[in-house]
Design a protein around this motif. Structure first.
Motif: not given
Length: 499
Positions: A307-308, A310-311, A315, A365, A422, A426, A431-434
């Motif tokens: 997950g991290r 993918y985030a 970016n 994405n 999105y 969730r 995934v922890p997307y910013d």
């Protein structure tokens, strides 16, 4: 190898071939727009829009199905590949036979009664490309990006070369001496149809070069696996078809929706399609990312930090897309020369189309949630919602605003799909997307683009000087805000053990 570096490396290889190859293809845009009137160029845009729809149907979503079952360890890779390839060969052969028998009624239906050969040539291109798609999927799964890239470049080179040969060399030879050897190769009645002839010959060359991959695939077929493949892949057809509605329905429908006579409608279609090509850099990057990203997302899904990772990928992706958006819009005075002067009245829609492509890339994405969790039916639902938005807005806006309405329909559609995907992601695959940073970069890009017009009018500087200053400002913000952090994250991953 560090997974992020591997993804970047694969994207670079696919990207170089895609960028260089599509750049060669891109050179056909000025060549064709300087060679044919907008109404004639509109015929090319129309038929390739139809081909976009059928290309999705004729691959049956089997590329994604192949990646899914190849990575599951339940079946040997050669069994999965053979099952996919045999099905595609048989189904496309039947399609080709049906189109050959019905080519004249279809040409009548499309309002091209004098050119049934366009229908037949287009169908042959589609069938050959659908079969070749299986072999290319295998190359991608085996990380043979160099061979993939080489074959793609050869195909595009043959296509571009033959197009120029027929439309420039043979056409001019015919004008000088119709009885000369080269002059006899130009038949005026075919006209823009030589674009299809060149494409068909390039597809044949590609299939011959893929012979080693195709030959190996005919050895095995698993009926039980095929049933599972179909169940998994058919929703991908719905997703793909809905995606093509979102991407290409405007060019297929403009001549029917615009409130002018047929010739004017075709000219407007030609102008819009040529200006759409100016978003090519964004499209190229998204395509290269798709080639490398889909196998990467599947293969890396079992890692604890997936997950991290993918985030971080998102970016970087958004930063690159915003850069491309600014590159084209800030230097539009240069890019405009890639289309003939008769087509430049449509340049004002280019920023809208670029933003729409940016939103599409973000959706690519985000869409990992339904692919990795086998919820392809839900994914199909998102695409269907997007296609309904597209259809509704085209019917509403195009008769009123012309092709400008089609451009805004793209942006609204893809933005809506991003939001829906999105929210669902969730829930099903967090995934922890910013989000703040992603929206911030997009907003920054739009703000710089709008501010560049004000800066130019306030200072009377040359447009290229203003564009360069604004592009440098964006890169400076990226370096200040995220440069060290993103590079540090990638570097940290390179010290972690693989697998």
């Amino acid at each position: 190898m560090n997974p992020l570096k591997r993804l970047a490396s694969q994207t670079a290889i696919y990207g170089v071939s895609s960028v260089f190859g599509r750049f060669l293809n891109y050179l056909l845009v000025p060549f064709l727009t300087y060679s044919f009137a907008p109404a004639e160029y509109g015929v090319i845009a129309e038929f390739y829009a139809y081909m976009g729809f059928l290309a999705v149907l004729l691959t049956f979503g089997m590329e994604t199905g192949y990646f899914r079952f190849r990575s599951s360890d339940e079946h040997a890779p050669e069994v999965v590949y053979g099952t996919v390839l045999r099905f595609l060969v048989v189904s496309n052969a039947l399609f080709l036979l049906a189109i050959f028998l019905m080519r004249e009624p279809i040409a009548e239906l499309l309002r091209h009664p004098d050119s049934p050969e366009y229908v037949w040539w287009s169908a042959a291109i589609l069938a050959l490309d659908a079969i070749g798609a299986a072999a290319f999927a295998r190359l991608r799964a085996e990380n043979r990006a160099a061979r993939f890239a080489t074959l793609k470049l050869i195909e595009i080179g043959v296509n571009v070369g033959l197009t120029i040969f027929f439309i420039y060399v043979c056409r001019h030879a015919h004008a000088s001496d119709p009885q000369s050897l080269l002059g006899q190769l130009w038949i005026p009645e075919i006209g823009v149809g030589y674009v299809f002839v060149a494409n068909l010959m390039a597809s044949l060359v590609k299939l011959l070069l893929l012979a080693p991959q195709l030959r190996d695939g005919f050895r095995v077929f698993d009926g039980v696996l095929f049933a599972r493949l179909i169940r998994y892949s058919l929703p991908m057809v719905v997703i793909g078809f809905a995606g093509i509605i979102n991407e290409m329905l405007d060019r297929a429908a403009l001549k029917y929706l615009l409130p002018f006579d047929d010739e004017t409608n075709m000219a407007q279609l030609g102008i819009y399609s040529a200006c759409y090509k100016l978003s090519i850099l964004m499209s190229l990057f998204i395509q290269a990312f798709r080639y490398a990203g889909e196998p990467f997302f599947f293969s890396y899904a079992k890692q604890a930090d997936a997950g991290r990772t993918y985030a971080i990928v998102l970016n970087w992706f958004v930063i690159c897309c915003v850069f491309l958006f600014l590159l084209v819009t800030l230097y539009i005075d240069v890019f405009q020369y890639f289309v003939g002067s008769a087509y430049r009245e449509g340049l004002h829609v280019v920023p809208v189309l670029l933003l729409a492509n940016l939103a599409l890339g973000i959706y690519v994405n985000l869409s990992i949630w339904y692919k990795l969790t086998d919820r392809t039916l839900l994914g199909a639902g998102v695409s269907i919602i997007g296609s309904l938005i597209t259809v509704g807005l085209l019917l509403w806006w195009v008769p009123i605003y012309g092709f400008e309405g089609a451009a805004w329909a793209h942006l609204v559609c893809y933005s809506s799909m991003v939001l829906i995907s999105y929210v669902l992601g969730r829930h099903y695959y967090p995934v922890p997307y910013d989000v703040g940073k992603v929206l911030g970069y997009v907003g920054l890009g739009v703000g710089i683009y709008l501010g560049s017009g004000w800066l130019q009018s306030a200072t009377s500087w040359h447009a290229l000087a203003v564009g360069s200053l604004c592009l440098a400002a964006f890169l400076a913000v990226v370096a200040l805000v995220d440069g060290r952090k993103l590079l540090k994250g990638a570097g940290r991953r390179s010290h972690e053990p693989n697998g």
